[in-house]
Write a protein that holds these residues in place. Structure first.
Motif, PDB file in Angstrom:
ATOM      1  N   PHE B 389      45.702  38.746  48.528  1.00 23.08           N
ATOM      2  CA  PHE B 389      45.944  37.266  48.849  1.00 23.08           C
ATOM      3  C   PHE B 389      46.773  36.678  47.396  1.00 23.08           C
ATOM      4  N   GLY B 390      47.756  35.935  47.690  1.00 19.35           N
ATOM      5  CA  GLY B 390      48.096  35.367  46.352  1.00 19.35           C
ATOM      6  C   GLY B 390      49.669  34.471  46.725  1.00 19.35           C
ATOM      7  N   LEU B 391      50.363  35.088  47.354  1.00 13.97           N
ATOM      8  CA  LEU B 391      51.844  34.484  47.491  1.00 13.97           C
ATOM      9  C   LEU B 391      51.624  33.174  48.141  1.00 13.97           C
ATOM     10  N   TYR B 392      50.706  32.827  48.880  1.00  8.34           N
ATOM     11  CA  TYR B 392      50.306  31.658  49.820  1.00  8.34           C
ATOM     12  C   TYR B 392      50.878  30.227  48.871  1.00  8.34           C
ATOM     13  N   PHE B 393      50.531  30.152  47.776  1.00  6.60           N
ATOM     14  CA  PHE B 393      50.534  29.118  47.086  1.00  6.60           C
ATOM     15  C   PHE B 393      52.051  28.942  46.507  1.00  6.60           C
ATOM     16  N   ILE B 394      52.887  29.812  46.571  1.00  6.04           N
ATOM     17  CA  ILE B 394      54.268  29.874  46.344  1.00  6.04           C
ATOM     18  C   ILE B 394      54.996  29.047  47.404  1.00  6.04           C
ATOM     19  N   TRP B 395      54.405  29.350  48.350  1.00  7.67           N
ATOM     20  CA  TRP B 395      54.866  28.449  49.774  1.00  7.67           C
ATOM     21  C   TRP B 395      53.695  27.297  50.061  1.00  7.67           C
ATOM     22  N   ILE B 880      60.688  32.472  44.386  1.00  8.04           N
ATOM     23  CA  ILE B 880      60.183  31.507  45.797  1.00  8.04           C
ATOM     24  C   ILE B 880      59.813  30.217  45.255  1.00  8.04           C
ATOM     25  N   GLY B 881      58.747  30.158  44.243  1.00 10.90           N
ATOM     26  CA  GLY B 881      58.092  28.854  43.932  1.00 10.90           C
ATOM     27  C   GLY B 881      59.387  27.907  43.577  1.00 10.90           C
ATOM     28  N   ARG B 882      60.582  28.467  43.010  1.00 10.76           N
ATOM     29  CA  ARG B 882      61.665  27.557  42.661  1.00 10.76           C
ATOM     30  C   ARG B 882      62.405  27.360  43.908  1.00 10.76           C
ATOM     31  N   TYR B 883      62.465  28.308  44.890  1.00  8.83           N
ATOM     32  CA  TYR B 883      63.172  27.944  46.116  1.00  8.83           C
ATOM     33  C   TYR B 883      62.624  27.007  46.974  1.00  8.83           C
ATOM     34  N   THR B 884      60.992  26.904  46.736  1.00  6.34           N
ATOM     35  CA  THR B 884      60.334  25.973  47.763  1.00  6.34           C
ATOM     36  C   THR B 884      60.053  24.811  46.992  1.00  6.34           C
ATOM     37  N   VAL B 886      57.831  24.069  44.635  1.00  4.25           N
ATOM     38  CA  VAL B 886      56.506  23.764  44.178  1.00  4.25           C
ATOM     39  C   VAL B 886      56.344  24.019  42.549  1.00  4.25           C
ATOM     40  N   LEU B 887      56.944  24.673  42.073  1.00  6.33           N
ATOM     41  CA  LEU B 887      57.050  24.871  40.401  1.00  6.33           C
ATOM     42  C   LEU B 887      57.657  23.607  39.677  1.00  6.33           C
ATOM     43  N   LYS B 888      57.003  23.594  38.572  1.00  2.77           N
ATOM     44  CA  LYS B 888      57.507  22.491  37.519  1.00  2.77           C
ATOM     45  C   LYS B 888      58.349  22.148  37.406  1.00  2.77           C
ATOM     46  N   GLU B 889      59.288  23.334  37.131  1.00  3.92           N
ATOM     47  CA  GLU B 889      60.836  22.812  36.827  1.00  3.92           C
ATOM     48  C   GLU B 889      61.789  22.399  37.985  1.00  3.92           C
ATOM     49  N   THR B 890      61.031  22.340  39.072  1.00  4.69           N
ATOM     50  CA  THR B 890      61.795  22.035  40.286  1.00  4.69           C
ATOM     51  C   THR B 890      62.011  20.321  40.761  1.00  4.69           C
ATOM     52  N   THR B 891      61.856  19.617  39.875  1.00  8.44           N
ATOM     53  CA  THR B 891      61.638  18.115  40.187  1.00  8.44           C
ATOM     54  C   THR B 891      62.896  17.466  39.757  1.00  8.44           C
ATOM     55  N   PHE B 892      63.821  17.940  38.967  1.00 13.13           N
ATOM     56  CA  PHE B 892      65.023  17.489  38.786  1.00 13.13           C
ATOM     57  C   PHE B 892      66.157  17.210  39.778  1.00 13.13           C
ATOM     58  N   GLY B 893      66.670  16.254  39.726  1.00 12.74           N
ATOM     59  CA  GLY B 893      67.674  15.643  40.786  1.00 12.74           C
ATOM     60  C   GLY B 893      67.024  15.540  42.189  1.00 12.74           C
ATOM     61  N   ARG B 894      65.858  15.035  42.250  1.00 14.13           N
ATOM     62  CA  ARG B 894      65.273  15.137  43.697  1.00 14.13           C
ATOM     63  C   ARG B 894      65.815  13.578  44.303  1.00 14.13           C
ATOM     64  N   SER B 922      72.057  17.956  47.027  1.00 15.96           N
ATOM     65  CA  SER B 922      70.710  17.411  47.011  1.00 15.96           C
ATOM     66  C   SER B 922      69.846  18.869  46.119  1.00 15.96           C
ATOM     67  N   SER B 923      68.779  18.206  45.515  1.00 17.35           N
ATOM     68  CA  SER B 923      68.042  19.188  44.837  1.00 17.35           C
ATOM     69  C   SER B 923      67.518  20.179  45.733  1.00 17.35           C
ATOM     70  N   GLU B 924      67.185  19.868  46.986  1.00 20.11           N
ATOM     71  CA  GLU B 924      66.514  20.858  47.597  1.00 20.11           C
ATOM     72  C   GLU B 924      67.737  21.974  48.152  1.00 20.11           C
ATOM     73  N   GLU B 925      68.789  21.548  48.441  1.00 22.43           N
ATOM     74  CA  GLU B 925      69.866  22.344  48.667  1.00 22.43           C
ATOM     75  C   GLU B 925      70.441  23.027  47.673  1.00 22.43           C
ATOM     76  N   TYR B 926      70.293  22.526  46.482  1.00 15.75           N
ATOM     77  CA  TYR B 926      70.412  23.435  45.123  1.00 15.75           C
ATOM     78  C   TYR B 926      69.628  24.419  44.917  1.00 15.75           C
ATOM     79  N   HIS B 927      68.316  24.096  44.900  1.00 23.51           N
ATOM     80  CA  HIS B 927      67.441  25.172  44.501  1.00 23.51           C
ATOM     81  C   HIS B 927      67.511  26.265  45.771  1.00 23.51           C
ATOM     82  N   HIS B 928      67.714  25.848  47.276  1.00 23.04           N
ATOM     83  CA  HIS B 928      67.877  26.972  47.965  1.00 23.04           C
ATOM     84  C   HIS B 928      68.789  27.945  47.779  1.00 23.04           C
TER      85      HIS B 928
END
Lengths: 463, 1023
Positions: B389-395, B880-884, B886-894, B922-928
């Protein structure tokens, strides 16, 4: 003291010998699974024909296709399906059973055609020779693959022996060992192949003569003659025997009916809409999803406010259709439209085809629908034939995608967001394994087709 | 009349504790204490014999003196360290022409790892250990001097008390790690571990020694006086070594929106398992845990961050290990009987591991000529649940309050309550209801008898076996609430694996001395059989919920079974020739006959030769600087066979169609003409000690080439097959290993010791076979299921590629302009290069370790720092954590979007013209798009690290304190393992982790259970 080493190293866990009937179930199911389900069937076939659209993980709907997808289809058809047909053919030959040989050739023709429709030039004459030591198979031109298939299907259909009981077959999960249906499969499939070549001046065979050969002699060359003749795998409600779309829906909920199709059926007030689509959970109106949405756009639409694929198609026993009576009639309609007398009347075939499509879902066609969609003369008529065929091919997305690529009908538009430079994919790239393991033949094939290993290179039938 | 005498024994290095003082001609004597002092009653006119290992023995007449100050002189010739070598033969280390490294059992038990292999990490030069994950009882991979086999096993052979034990890991293919067999050897029973690194060291073990040999010697009762009891108790606490750093500014949802209705898309973004929702600013939003009003609607609750939601989910794991051993010996017999109980709970809720070990080691000298010895180990281990179990929190939705999920069932239902019903299972529901249990009984041991025909001639016969039965039960609880018809029913399967390896061997040993020559000759033979069996049965759908029995199946049961057998016979001979005890020559020869190879190739012969010279003795160097110098050189060849049943193809069973049975053509073409693999190697080395042993340096250079590798080579699928089994491929490993030991400070009561090891291995795939350039490691063969399976990581291929190191990552990356900038399309999306390329390799540049030990009186403090330079890892979690989001560095451009840094081609592909990308998305689109899961470039990271592997503080209480109590030799230690990541270029995860436990496919992080850090204390004493 190594006298018992050969015994020790004998594998008793699996069979060293097998009869032809044992290879038929897996051979047939694996190919129908790939055709009907998997990413090839659902995302490429149903998606790029705009029957379906993605509501989640929309990358593939924007034409970003991962190599897993085009590897799985290639690998599955060659290694799982065609390898079995080759084994059936060999056993049939060794035992002198012409029927197994014919069945193997018919199935092989269908799978090779599918591969060529999707990828273009493919290893065909050189293929499946691994045991004979050919590890680097050459590619054949698409037109030669198609021509070869027509010739093979002709001889396979002709050699089927329905009367000699010693040549009966078993293990046939497609037709329950009914050899007369294999004859119909061979000839009907031939007509499909011939339709790919009918407008091609450089076709290596006389296409119209071949069509006439089949259609003018229904005793020697029988074809699908009713909805009951539909070539389809009737899946079972048992583990590993279930329809692949059903299996996918057990863990995923990524697909919706495409807005392109829903809107078309709404315009036509088509009674097939409630079969093709379910109403959204939260709305009382059929709601299609535009193809190629961004994930945020898709998220805004919501999973329960959009139309899931109709329950008819997602049940465990939903049939996997390989070729329908409706399709055969549409082919005849096109052939008639293109001046082949043996095909009969274009308008009659066309309305019979629509009727057959309705009948496939146990729907009665109304005279109003037929008159509202009556075949118009000239080019508009051909557009009608192909549009109705596109509707009738719902579920057989790969065939619908191929027919769109061949005729440009219906007038599908690429999604606003797409990663294929505004081109609806014209093919799938060859898998990476061919690039690294069969490089010379792979690059020669691309040179011969005059393009790159991308999804913008036009295939021969679409040029 | 007797005199009471006292004195002090010292050397140039300081006081000598433990030196022996004996009255010549008697058995009376004494030993020095920690300060080098002794007292003794001696007759006058007697002679004292003072000795200490490594020093020249001194004889001193007593006379009438009563106080002695004795100085012992260093004896450079006495480097007679005894090490256990191949076939269990004890040899003087100085006579060996190859590198051997030893780790004492004490080091292992105090360092306290459940898995013996993990505790070797950083202690051995050239040995790379990968601790795969933090699940209790999980396996580890050990590689000595780099991978030498392209497609087969690369792990060393484990030999316990002279008999090989099975080290296979038969995973069930579900990602659950059931542990490999080396993991169940009990560290408490280990006397010492000797690692034979190269083929020359292992030439006598044959095929499986090609990757090196780990010789485990278990403790015996030898040397104890009377009956002794020793007790060890250890308590350790585990917590995740490293967890990702999450963002806590934005919650679940898409396009900045979120409203919960049903958790599967009924609301706004509530079917999404990503965190692109509204800012966590306390606004009121209907959430999964919001109260439901009478009319069924949810009353919005504050939308706030739960920064520790993931950290809180992990629990503190606890491992209790208690062992007691009874030993005894006299001049005729000795025994040791030990029991160890290990009880571990994991860092994941409701996971555990238990192990009970009983071991017996007993010897009896029946006559002066015949002696016998028996060892036996019974291990019962297993788990009630070892869920992966583990990947869970990345999504994840970052706002989710984990506490609310602890009551994991919906009120009045047996089914789950969750924050998202689209994809996910409530983790508590999963861990409590869908358990992966196993129970394993293992017995291994051997019986040996030695007959001495004469002083110079003896015969040893030995037979040993190792077998286990592992019973696995997998429950999968229906989730019901999930989409569509998903997981409507519970499922259940049982898998039973039985594995047995038996070895019988004999060894005739003769020694003779004539003139300046010593000769030892051995002739031996071995008969080995391997047997394995797997029975599997599964019910995919159960009728009555939570009744896990096959009778309760709604569907036809799925059954599979297989049996494999293998036999290898061997004959071997070894000769050791010594000249004046300073020049040594070793010769070995072995022939194997393996049942897995075709009759014309099943017999294969391979030799080895090694020389070693004690330079300091040959040239009679007496120097206060150079105490000892030895040079050594060896050449060796080792042959290798393959798995059973790889000569003749058979058909695959497929699932029946209803009641119609089904077969299919095998996907792999086998090969009736296989030849054995051959690894040829040479090594040269030097062992130098300086300043009275205060500094020791051991350097080895080696080179090994493995050819005729038996490989399942992938071929064009258009052949109808995935692969063909070939004798193809040549792989070369060369490298340097350095071990340095030093004692910079040695005072009366204080000493400081340093140990350093460093190794660099150059690994290169030289050739495959005509035309082929790539062998894919993602393809693996399971001998027990006889299935070839292929793992895919979003299109990435892990390869042995000609001209590249083993384990090259080959996949897709960004399309780049000539200046290296990323090319964007007109929509502001980064583009992917359609041509695949090399993105990295999991093979490190070098590995090393530094240990420091400080001793002051009874205190000892030791530290171990472990490091790896180079080598990449494929991390799904980070990407995946950047794609979704959830990680610290994904807050820019929101709030205002992102303009991707790079260029756009406004020209044509033939004549490109690049201008900076200015399209804002959008930040979401960019990360995706940027972290597109199929863009492998984003998933490859440098996995170099420096880790504080271990800190250990021990206090030894001298016996005197407990004069009235029966306790002796109490040692208390506090141990910390995997304490800190001192340096890493990789964010969020432990760079040392592996999804594929111990296979050749390494460098893959796929959201496995985080590795752990351990803090514990240990008490041991004797009675």
């Amino acid at each position: 003291c190594t006298s018992d080493f050969d015994t020790i190293n004998t594998n008793n866990n699996s069979a060293a010998t097998g009869t032809a009937d044992l290879f038929l179930p897996h051979g047939i199911q694996s190919a129908v699974d790939i055709y009907w389900g998997g990413s090839l069937g659902m995302d490429i076939g149903d998606g790029y024909s705009q029957h379906w659209a993605r509501i989640q993980y929309t990358d593939i709907d924007q034409y970003t296709v991962s190599s897993d997808v085009y590897t799985a289809a290639w690998q599955g058809l060659y290694v799982e399906s065609l390898a079995d047909y080759q084994r059936i053919y060999k056993i049939g030959k060794e035992s002198g059973n012409v029927n197994y040989q014919a069945v193997a050739v018919i199935l092989r023709s269908w799978a090779f055609m599918l591969l060529s429709d999707v990828y273009g030039d493919i290893p065909y004459t050189d293929a499946l020779q691994g045991l004979e030591g050919n590890l680097l198979p050459k590619y054949d031109k698409q037109k030669d693959v198609y021509a070869g298939i027509v010739a093979e299907l002709k001889s396979a259909g002709e050699t089927i022996n329905t009367s000699d009981k010693s040549m009966a077959i078993a293990g046939d999960i497609l037709f329950n060992n009914d050899l007369s249906k294999w004859k119909k499969f061979a000839n009907s499939l031939s007509l499909r192949v011939l339709s790919r070549m009918i407008d091609k001046a450089d076709a290596p065979i006389d296409v119209k003569a071949e069509i006439t050969r089949i259609l003018s002699d229904p005793v020697k060359y029988p074809v699908i003659a009713s909805v009951a003749d539909n070539i389809q795998l009737n899946y079972l409600d048992a583990t590993n025997n279930q329809n692949p779309v059903n299996v996918n829906r057990k863990t995923r909920d990524d697909h919706r009916v495409s807005a392109t199709l829903v809107n078309k059926l709404k315009d036509l007030k088509d009674a097939r809409l409630p079969i093709y689509a379910n109403k959204p959970v939260l709305r009382d109106e059929y709601t299609g999803v535009p193809n190629g949405l961004s994930s945020s756009q898709a998220g805004k639409l919501g999973l329960d406010s959009t139309s899931r694929v109709g329950s008819y198609f997602t049940g465990p026993t939903a049939p996997g259709v390989v070729m329908s009576y409706a399709e055969l009639l549409f082919l005849k309609s096109e052939f008639a439209y293109k001046g082949i007398a043996a095909a009969g009347d274009a308008a009659k075939n066309y309305s019979d085809a629509i009727t057959a499509s309705f009948a496939q879902y146990k729907l009665a066609i109304t005279p109003e629908y037929l008159s509202a969609n009556a075949l118009k003369p000239g080019a508009a008529g051909f557009t009608q034939i192909m549009e109705q065929k596109w509707i009738a091919l719902y579920g057989q997305g790969l065939e619908a995608w191929t027919e769109f690529r061949r005729t440009g009908i219906p007038d599908l538009k690429p999604p606003v967001l797409n990663t294929n430079q505004n081109v609806i994919p014209t093919r799938l790239p060859y898998p990476n394994s061919e690039e690294s393991l069969n490089y010379q033949n792979f690059s020669a094939a691309l040179t011969a087709q005059g393009g790159k290993n991308d999804m913008k290179m036009k295939l021969w039938f679409a040029k | 009349q007797d005199l009471a005498i006292k004195g002090k024994v010292q050397s140039a290095d300081g006081y000598l504790p433990g030196a022996s003082i004996l009255i010549k001609g008697t058995s009376r004597g004494s030993t020095t204490d920690a300060n080098g002092d002794f007292t003794l009653t001696s007759p006058a006119n007697a002679t004292l014999v003072v000795s200490f290992i490594g020093y020249k023995t001194l004889e001193i007449p007593v006379g009438s003196k009563t106080v002695f100050d004795i100085m012992l002189e260093n004896d450079a010739t006495q480097f007679n360290e005894i090490v256990v070598t191949a076939l269990g033969i004890a040899r003087e280390k100085k006579a060996l022409g190859y590198a051997v490294q030893e780790v004492s059992g004490k080091t292992l038990t105090q360092a306290r790892e459940t898995n013996l292999v993990n505790s070797l990490s950083g202690r051995l030069a050239g040995v790379q250990i990968t601790n795969s994950n933090g699940a209790p009882g999980s396996s580890s991979r050990m590689i000595i001097r780099g991978a030498s086999s392209i497609g087969s096993n690369n792990q060393p052979l484990f030999v316990v008390d002279g008999v090989p034990v099975d080290n296979s890991n038969f995973g069930s293919g579900t990602g659950i790690d059931y542990g490999n067999a080396a993991a169940s050897i009990n560290p408490d029973d280990v006397e010492s571990i000797n690692v034979l690194k190269g083929p020359s060291a292992a030439a006598l073990y044959g095929s499986r020694g090609a990757n090196g040999v780990v010789l485990v010697t278990t403790k015996s009762g030898k040397g104890t006086k009377g009956i002794g009891v020793s007790v060890n108790s250890n308590t350790a606490f585990e917590s995740p070594f490293r967890l990702p750093e999450w963002q806590n500014e934005y919650g679940q949802g898409a396009a900045g929106q979120f409203t919960y209705v049903d958790g599967k898309g009924g609301g706004k973004g509530d079917g999404v398992d990503e965190s692109w929702g509204p800012r966590l600013d306390g606004r009121l939003i209907a959430q999964f845990d919001s109260p439901i009003a009478a009319d069924g609607t949810r009353t919005p609750t504050p939308w706030i961050a739960h920064p520790d939601n993931v950290d809180k989910f992990f629990e503190t794991g606890r491992t209790l290990t208690n062992s007691v051993a009874v030993t005894g010996s006299n001049d005729k017999a000795d025994f040791r009987l030990a029991f160890t109980n290990l009880d571990q709970t994991g860092i994941l809720p409701n996971t555990n591991y238990k192990r009970r070990t009983v071991s017996l080691n007993a010897g009896w000298n029946l006559t002066s000529k015949l002696s016998i010895r028996a060892t036996g180990n019974y291990i019962k281990d297993g788990s009630d649940n070892r869920n992966n179990f583990g990947l869970y929190f990345i999504w994840f939705g970052r706002q989710v309050d984990m506490d609310k999920l602890k009551a994991y069932k919906k009120p009045g239902s047996i089914y789950q309550y969750n924050w998202n019903d689209n994809y996910w299972t409530n983790p508590y529901y999963l861990l409590n209801e869908s358990t992966r249990a196993n129970e394993k009984d293992r017995l291994y041991g051997n019986f040996s008898a030695t007959y001495k025909f004469a002083d110079w001639l003896s015969l040893t016969a030995r037979t040993g076996t190792d077998f286990y039965e592992d019973r696995r039960k997998t429950k999968s609880a229906a989730r019901q609430a999930i989409i569509g018809t998903s997981a409507l029913y519970d499922a259940y399967n049982e898998e039973q694996i039985f594995v047995r390896e038996s070895n019988s061997d004999f060894l005739l040993n003769a020694t003779h001395k004539f003139g300046d020559f010593d000769i030892t000759a051995n002739i031996g033979g071995n008969h080995r059989t391997n047997y394995a069996q797997r029975n599997y049965m599964g019910a995919t759908e159960l009728a009555i919920p939570r009744v896990y029995n096959f009778g309760n199946s709604r569907q036809k049961l799925v059954g599979e079974n297989s049996y494999i057998k293998k036999t290898v016979n061997s004959l071997y001979a070894a000769a050791n020739l010594g000249f004046r005890n300073y020049l040594f020559l070793d010769l070995t020869a072995r022939n194997d006959w393996s049942s897995t190879l075709p009759s014309n190739n099943r017999s294969y012969f391979y030799p080895s030769a090694a020389v070693s010279a004690i330079v300091t003795d040959i040239f009679d160097i007496k120097s206060s600087v150079l105490s000892f110098a030895k040079i050594r050189a060896g050449v060796a060849q080792v042959g290798n066979d393959t798995d059973p049943y790889r000569l003749v193809s058979t058909y695959k069973y497929e699932n029946a169609w209803g009641s119609t049975p089904s077969l299919s053509e095998n996907n792999a073409m086998l090969n009736a003409n296989l030849k054995p693999e051959i690894t040829s190697s040479y090594e040269i080395g030097a062992d130098i000690r300086l300043w009275h042993n205060r500094v020791g340096l051991d350097v080895t250079y080696y080179n090994k080439v493995s050819k005729n590798q038996i490989l399942d080579v992938n071929i064009s699928n258009a052949t109808g097959f995935l692969s063909k089994l070939l004798n193809a491929g040549k792989i070369k490993n060369s490298g340097i290993e350095i071990q340095l030991t030093a004692t910079p400070v040695k005072l009366d009561k204080f000493s400081w010791d340093i140990g350093l090891n460093w190794a660099k291995n150059n690994n290169k795939v030289v050739a495959l076979d005509g035309g082929l350039t790539t062998y894919q490691l993602n393809t693996s063969y399971n001998s027990l299921t006889q299935a070839t399976s292929s793992n895919s990581f979003r299109g990435l291929s892990v390869e042995a590629r000609v001209g590249q190191p083993y384990g090259t990552f080959f996949g897709k990356g960004f399309l780049r302009a000539p200046d290296g900038q990323i090319v964007y399309d007109s929509q502001g999306y980064p583009m992917i290069d359609p041509v695949s390329r090399v993105l990295g390799s999991f093979t490190p540049n070098w590995i090393g370790g530094i240990s420091n030990t400080f001793t002051y009186k009874g205190f000892s403090l030791s530290t171990l720092i472990d490091m790896k330079q180079g080598g990449d890892i494929f991390s799904q979690s980070i990407n995946i954590g950047r794609y979704t989001g959830v990680l610290k560095e994904t807050t820019f451009g929101r709030e205002d979007g992102v303009v991707g840094q790079g260029v756009v081609n406004i020209g044509t592909s033939a004549a490109p013209e690049y201008v900076p990308n200015e399209k804002r998305i959008s930040s979401e689109e960019y990360h995706h798009k940027y972290y597109l899961l199929t863009n492998n470039e984003n998933t490859i990271f440098d996995a170099s690290y420096i880790k504080l592997r271990e800190v250990k503080l021990t206090y030894m209480i001298s016996g005197k304190v407990f004069n009235k109590l029966p306790f002796r030799d109490i040692a208390i230690s506090i141990v910390g393992r995997n304490l800190a990541l001192l340096k890493s270029n990789l964010p969020h995860i432990d760079p040392e982790t592996s999804y594929y436990n111990d296979g050749n496919l390494q460098g893959i992080e796929n959201g496995q259970i985080p590795t752990t850090k351990t803090m514990g204390f240990n008490i041991s004493f004797n009675l």
